[in-house]
Scaffold this motif. Structure first.
Motif, mmCIF file in Angstrom:
data_model
loop_
_atom_site.group_PDB
_atom_site.id
_atom_site.type_symbol
_atom_site.label_atom_id
_atom_site.label_comp_id
_atom_site.label_asym_id
_atom_site.label_seq_id
_atom_site.Cartn_x
_atom_site.Cartn_y
_atom_site.Cartn_z
ATOM 1 N N ILE A 1 0.817 -6.511 -10.010
ATOM 2 C CA ILE A 1 1.299 -6.956 -8.702
ATOM 3 C C ILE A 1 0.166 -7.017 -7.686
ATOM 4 C CG2 ILE A 1 3.702 -6.297 -9.090
ATOM 5 C CD1 ILE A 1 3.260 -3.709 -7.674
ATOM 6 N N HIS A 2 -0.789 -6.106 -7.812
ATOM 7 C CA HIS A 2 -1.968 -6.145 -6.945
ATOM 8 C C HIS A 2 -2.794 -7.398 -7.219
ATOM 9 C CE1 HIS A 2 -5.436 -4.738 -4.686
ATOM 10 N NE2 HIS A 2 -6.189 -4.837 -5.768
ATOM 11 N N ALA A 3 -2.977 -7.699 -8.506
ATOM 12 C CA ALA A 3 -3.778 -8.872 -8.878
ATOM 13 C C ALA A 3 -3.135 -10.164 -8.396
ATOM 14 C CB ALA A 3 -3.979 -8.909 -10.386
ATOM 15 N N PHE A 4 -1.813 -10.277 -8.529
ATOM 16 C CA PHE A 4 -1.130 -11.503 -8.098
ATOM 17 C C PHE A 4 -1.353 -11.768 -6.607
ATOM 18 C CE2 PHE A 4 2.000 -10.741 -11.742
ATOM 19 C CZ PHE A 4 1.343 -11.648 -12.565
ATOM 20 N N ALA A 5 -1.244 -10.738 -5.795
ATOM 21 C CA ALA A 5 -1.441 -10.913 -4.354
ATOM 22 C C ALA A 5 -2.844 -11.417 -4.048
ATOM 23 C CB ALA A 5 -1.173 -9.591 -3.634
ATOM 24 N N LEU A 6 -3.827 -10.918 -4.780
ATOM 25 C CA LEU A 6 -5.215 -11.353 -4.563
ATOM 26 C C LEU A 6 -5.440 -12.771 -5.081
ATOM 27 C CD1 LEU A 6 -7.012 -8.051 -5.597
ATOM 28 C CD2 LEU A 6 -7.147 -9.105 -3.335
ATOM 29 N N ILE A 7 -4.946 -13.065 -6.273
ATOM 30 C CA ILE A 7 -5.174 -14.370 -6.904
ATOM 31 C C ILE A 7 -4.580 -15.495 -6.067
ATOM 32 C CG2 ILE A 7 -4.519 -15.811 -8.885
ATOM 33 C CD1 ILE A 7 -4.792 -13.239 -10.608
ATOM 34 N N PHE A 8 -3.399 -15.241 -5.481
ATOM 35 C CA PHE A 8 -2.719 -16.297 -4.737
ATOM 36 C C PHE A 8 -3.050 -16.278 -3.243
ATOM 37 C CE2 PHE A 8 0.201 -15.757 -8.481
ATOM 38 C CZ PHE A 8 -0.232 -16.913 -9.117
ATOM 39 N N ASN A 9 -4.170 -15.614 -2.918
ATOM 40 C CA ASN A 9 -4.783 -15.723 -1.587
ATOM 41 C C ASN A 9 -3.931 -15.210 -0.445
ATOM 42 O OD1 ASN A 9 -7.320 -16.982 -2.364
ATOM 43 N ND2 ASN A 9 -6.067 -18.754 -2.915
ATOM 44 N N ALA A 10 -3.180 -14.142 -0.695
ATOM 45 C CA ALA A 10 -2.501 -13.493 0.424
ATOM 46 C C ALA A 10 -3.555 -12.976 1.395
ATOM 47 C CB ALA A 10 -1.648 -12.339 -0.088
ATOM 48 N N PRO A 11 -3.510 -13.374 2.676
ATOM 49 C CA PRO A 11 -4.559 -12.948 3.606
ATOM 50 C C PRO A 11 -4.472 -11.467 3.970
ATOM 51 C CG PRO A 11 -2.870 -14.201 4.756
ATOM 52 C CD PRO A 11 -2.526 -14.272 3.302
ATOM 53 N N GLU A 12 -3.220 -10.968 4.076
ATOM 54 C CA GLU A 12 -2.998 -9.562 4.404
ATOM 55 C C GLU A 12 -2.131 -8.960 3.299
ATOM 56 O OE1 GLU A 12 -4.287 -8.289 7.466
ATOM 57 O OE2 GLU A 12 -5.247 -10.265 7.479
ATOM 58 N N ILE A 13 -2.652 -7.936 2.623
ATOM 59 C CA ILE A 13 -1.952 -7.313 1.497
ATOM 60 C C ILE A 13 -1.683 -5.853 1.845
ATOM 61 C CG2 ILE A 13 -2.087 -6.690 -0.946
ATOM 62 C CD1 ILE A 13 -4.074 -9.066 -1.244
ATOM 63 N N TYR A 14 -0.417 -5.452 1.762
ATOM 64 C CA TYR A 14 -0.024 -4.080 2.060
ATOM 65 C C TYR A 14 0.493 -3.433 0.778
ATOM 66 C CZ TYR A 14 -0.315 -5.609 6.913
ATOM 67 O OH TYR A 14 -0.771 -6.096 8.130
ATOM 68 N N LEU A 15 -0.139 -2.362 0.352
ATOM 69 C CA LEU A 15 0.223 -1.663 -0.881
ATOM 70 C C LEU A 15 1.077 -0.444 -0.553
ATOM 71 C CD1 LEU A 15 -3.304 -1.595 -2.627
ATOM 72 C CD2 LEU A 15 -1.578 -3.409 -2.722
ATOM 73 N N LEU A 16 2.246 -0.343 -1.185
ATOM 74 C CA LEU A 16 3.117 0.814 -0.988
ATOM 75 C C LEU A 16 3.743 1.175 -2.333
ATOM 76 C CD1 LEU A 16 4.435 2.829 1.002
ATOM 77 C CD2 LEU A 16 6.294 1.167 1.283
ATOM 78 N N GLY A 17 3.748 2.459 -2.658
ATOM 79 C CA GLY A 17 4.300 2.895 -3.937
ATOM 80 C C GLY A 17 3.320 2.773 -5.086
ATOM 81 N N ILE A 18 2.102 2.328 -4.796
ATOM 82 C CA ILE A 18 1.053 2.333 -5.832
ATOM 83 C C ILE A 18 0.253 3.615 -5.619
ATOM 84 C CG2 ILE A 18 -0.827 1.028 -6.901
ATOM 85 C CD1 ILE A 18 0.328 -1.484 -5.845
ATOM 86 N N ASP A 19 0.951 4.737 -5.799
ATOM 87 C CA ASP A 19 0.342 6.041 -5.536
ATOM 88 C C ASP A 19 -0.677 6.416 -6.603
ATOM 89 O OD1 ASP A 19 3.107 5.841 -4.403
ATOM 90 O OD2 ASP A 19 2.562 7.736 -3.487
ATOM 91 N N LEU A 20 -0.286 6.194 -7.881
ATOM 92 C CA LEU A 20 -1.108 6.614 -9.025
ATOM 93 C C LEU A 20 -1.479 8.088 -8.900
ATOM 94 C CD1 LEU A 20 -3.355 3.431 -9.287
ATOM 95 C CD2 LEU A 20 -1.238 3.947 -10.516
ATOM 96 N N ALA A 21 -0.550 8.824 -8.346
ATOM 97 C CA ALA A 21 -0.737 10.257 -8.108
ATOM 98 C C ALA A 21 0.640 10.891 -7.994
ATOM 99 C CB ALA A 21 -1.543 10.489 -6.832
ATOM 100 N N LEU A 22 0.676 12.204 -8.083
ATOM 101 C CA LEU A 22 1.929 12.941 -7.968
ATOM 102 C C LEU A 22 2.223 13.237 -6.506
ATOM 103 C CD1 LEU A 22 1.331 15.533 -10.845
ATOM 104 C CD2 LEU A 22 2.435 13.289 -11.009
ATOM 105 N N SER A 23 3.510 13.310 -6.187
ATOM 106 C CA SER A 23 3.891 13.721 -4.839
ATOM 107 C C SER A 23 3.597 15.208 -4.665
ATOM 108 C CB SER A 23 5.375 13.443 -4.599
ATOM 109 O OG SER A 23 6.170 14.237 -5.473
ATOM 110 N N ASP A 24 3.774 15.712 -3.451
ATOM 111 C CA ASP A 24 3.503 17.131 -3.193
ATOM 112 C C ASP A 24 4.373 18.044 -4.049
ATOM 113 O OD1 ASP A 24 1.590 16.481 -1.335
ATOM 114 O OD2 ASP A 24 2.948 16.603 0.387
ATOM 115 N N ASP A 25 5.581 17.577 -4.410
ATOM 116 C CA ASP A 25 6.450 18.402 -5.254
ATOM 117 C C ASP A 25 6.337 18.045 -6.733
ATOM 118 O OD1 ASP A 25 7.609 15.957 -4.990
ATOM 119 O OD2 ASP A 25 9.578 16.666 -4.344
#
Length: 670
Positions: A406-430
């Motif tokens: 999903i990150h790659a698609f936004a870049l490939i199709f020239n989105a000028p402003e890309i906001y990433l949410l939920g791509i934590d790739l990490a554990l929450s505090d709990d």
């Protein structure tokens, strides 16, 4: 004393010339440090001293010495402590796999798509006869974790005649001092050497992977020396790299099955997207993209997504759809790459009514579960390849997770402003791995990777600390960490200067992204989503094809020629002498090398490379075992197993390739 100083300076100059010629990256680092020291822009922390007939290093701030004893004697003890025992100071690179007798008989006769069907006999033969505590005859690959003054390196290489070495030193200034004390060119003249000097995590991974893939048949046990406890963290880094290697996470039989599925989609004339970057395309020029993964931060901020859904083009991972459906958000694009039939079924069952996706465009990997194609309109589905190249890489996007896509698609199709949410790739505090709406969400106990280097580890079990987006450190897992270099690669490859990426996730840090709390987001204007989706569909239709063009058909015939070459190579190996273990290994390596370096760079080469990386180390280590009695009786067994299973893989690939409609004429004549 003057002669010692002159010799040290001469040695340093020789080493600088060596690195200029053989490792420019290291050379540039050394020369940059030298310039800073000479210009007074950096103060030296260490000094090289020679006293009592040996070199040592003094820390200028404390006066403490690195060796504080005769460094030559100390270095000789290091060499004396290196041994040939396989499970002592070594990484076992390939997992130990055992089979119950009944399952083994079933698996070894299964088709080539079945997990372990073409490897089980090799694993079984190895584990029945070789003990982890046995000894090597020869020690060919070695890692020096920490250099000090490097005095032990030439001694160890001379004694054991290493063929491939990796030299790791995190302190550039200390490494520079070693250039005065040893002659790297002389020490390494008969070896293939890799240097990781003052590297960040990404550069270290790249260097280690280069070392690992060189003479990969020697990888069953990789011995190392730990210069000091400061390098214990490197053991954990290497463990994480080993369990996340491509051939460890994606087996050859999975690629073979993927290949079959892609061919079925081509035959069914689904739309394949052309994913080549077109910087001149301006359809999304003033439209911001909100890229949603299924990380914990999506759940935490789901209401914000609902309140602002009309301000963004929303591209979401399928795993995020439960959360979006719960709060009443319909994505403009939904993306799925997971091929697992069971997890896909469970995901769809949890989603329930799918009508909220009636107008959503669906970007699927061509090898996803067939159930997805049953639930959605064909006209809304756009496919891309992952690891296969039937569209000559125009539709190929090799990823490790849906977040990468999903990150790659936004870049490939020239989105000028890309906001990433939920791509934590990490554990929450709990300790949560995903949004609680995710059907596979779980809490992961915070436990470090074990420090015993030759134990088996699993991608989702261990917890490692990495740099955070908003926090200094966050907890992650090796499975999540697979995606970080992939996402960073796509950013380097596709991002243009006019594209901005805002990371809203409370997870890991990503390159070239701007950490942005939600309260600081400048909200775009609202969009008419009905018109927008029609415009998007029309655009993506123009980028899609449903048939192979002539160049792509030529690629199919290249594959057919490659199959013939591989079968000829296998026939040569089959008829080659194999009663002697050395001759068997040389013939095996010759066949492997020819297949892995074949000029046709399509799926067969990749899947055979994966196969050989996961099997040949067993054969090599088997015959490199001191305790092995009567090795001749085993060469015939290994020879027969490789012939049988390599043939099974190639013939399966060949049979699948000939289902293509474009080969109907040739199929009818066969």
């Amino acid at each position: 004393m003057q002669n010692i100083e002159e010799q040290a300076i001469k040695n340093y100059q020789k080493n600088i010339e060596f690195f200029k010629e053989y490792n420019e990256k290291v050379s540039n680092k050394i020369l940059a440090l030298e310039s800073l020291l000479n210009n007074g822009k950096l103060s030296a922390k260490y000094d090289l001293v020679y006293e009592n007939g040996y070199f040592d290093v003094v820390e200028l701030s404390s006066g403490a010495k690195l060796y504080n004893t005769n460094s030559q004697d100390f270095s000789q003890k290091i060499v004396d402590n290196i041994n040939l025992k396989k499970n002592d100071q070594s990484f076992r690179s390939l997992r130990k796999i055992n089979f119950e007798k009944a399952s083994f008989e079933t698996i070894k006769n299964a088709n080539a798509y079945t997990n372990f069907a073409t490897t089980a006999e090799i694993y079984e033969l190895y584990h029945k006869n070789i003990n982890d505590s046995s000894h090597m005859k020869e020690l060919d690959k070695f890692i020096f974790l920490g250099v000090g003054l490097g005095l032990h390196i030439p001694k160890a290489i001379k004694k054991y005649d290493f063929q491939v070495v990796l030299i790791v030193e995190d302190n550039l200034e200390l490494f520079r001092l070693s250039l005065f004390t040893i002659d790297y060119k002389q020490a390494l003249m008969d070896t293939t050497s890799f240097f990781s000097i003052a590297d960040n995590a990404g550069s270290f991974r790249e260097c280690f992977n280069g070392f690992y893939t060189n003479a990969f048949f020697k990888n069953q046990f990789i011995k190392f020396h730990l210069f000091s406890s400061a390098y214990e963290a490197k053991i954990r880094e290497i463990q994480a790299i080993l369990i996340s290697r491509p051939e460890a996470t994606y087996s050859h039989n999975r690629l073979l099955e993927k290949n079959r599925k892609v061919l079925d989609r081509i035959n069914a004339e689904y739309k394949f997207l052309d994913l080549r970057k077109r910087e001149s395309d301006t359809i999304f020029q003033e439209k911001a993209w909100l890229v949603l993964g299924a990380g914990p931060s999506l759940y935490k901020n789901a209401q914000w997504v609902k309140d602002n859904q009309d301000r963004f083009i929303i591209v979401a991972a399928f795993t995020a759809l439960n959360t979006l459906k719960r709060v009443g958000v319909t994505p403009d694009i939904a993306v799925q790459i997971d091929e697992n039939v069971y997890t896909t079924h469970e995901m769809l069952k949890n989603l329930g009514d799918l009508s909220f996706l009636d107008d959503t465009l669906l970007f699927f990997s061509a090898s996803v579960s067939g159930e997805l194609f049953e639930h959605f309109k064909k006209e809304n589905i756009y496919l891309h390849e992952d690891r296969t190249k039937y569209k000559l890489s125009r539709s190929t996007l090799t990823v490790s997770s849906v977040g990468d896509s999903i990150h790659a698609f936004a870049l490939i199709f020239n989105a000028p402003e890309i906001y990433l949410l939920g791509i934590d790739l990490a554990l929450s505090d709990d300790g949560l791995s995903h949004t609680p709406d995710h059907f596979k969400a779980r809490s992961i106990e915070n436990k470090k990777i074990q420090t015993k280097e030759n134990q088996d580890f699993h991608l989702g079990d261990a917890v490692l600390q990495i740099t955070g987006n908003f926090k200094e450190k966050v907890n992650s897992t090796p499975l999540f960490m697979l995606s970080i270099p992939v996402i960073n690669y796509f950013t380097r490859k596709y991002k243009t200067p006019i594209q901005n990426i805002y990371n809203l996730s409370d997870g890991c840090k990503l390159d070239q992204t701007i950490p942005t709390p939600l309260k600081d987001v400048t909200l775009p204007q609202k969009q008419n989503k009905i018109l927008l989706r029609k415009e998007m569909k029309k655009y993506f239709d123009t980028l899609s094809t449903t048939e192979l063009d002539q160049n792509e058909i030529d690629g199919i015939y290249c594959r057919i020629g490659q199959i013939k070459d591989y079968l000829a190579l296998l026939e040569t190996f089959k008829n080659a002498p194999h009663s002697d273990s050395l001759m068997f290994k040389l013939n095996l390596i010759e066949m492997v090398s020819a297949m892995c370096n074949h000029e046709c760079i399509f799926e067969l080469r990749d899947l055979m490379t994966i196969y050989y990386m996961n099997t040949t180390p067993y054969a090599d280590d088997f015959f490199n075992t001191k305790e092995l009695k009567n090795p001749k009786k085993f060469t015939k067994k290994f020879h027969a197993i490789f012939v049988k299973n390599v043939k099974k893989i190639i013939e399966t690939y060949e049979k699948d390739l000939h289902v293509l409609k474009v080969l109907e004429k040739e199929n009818s004549q066969a």
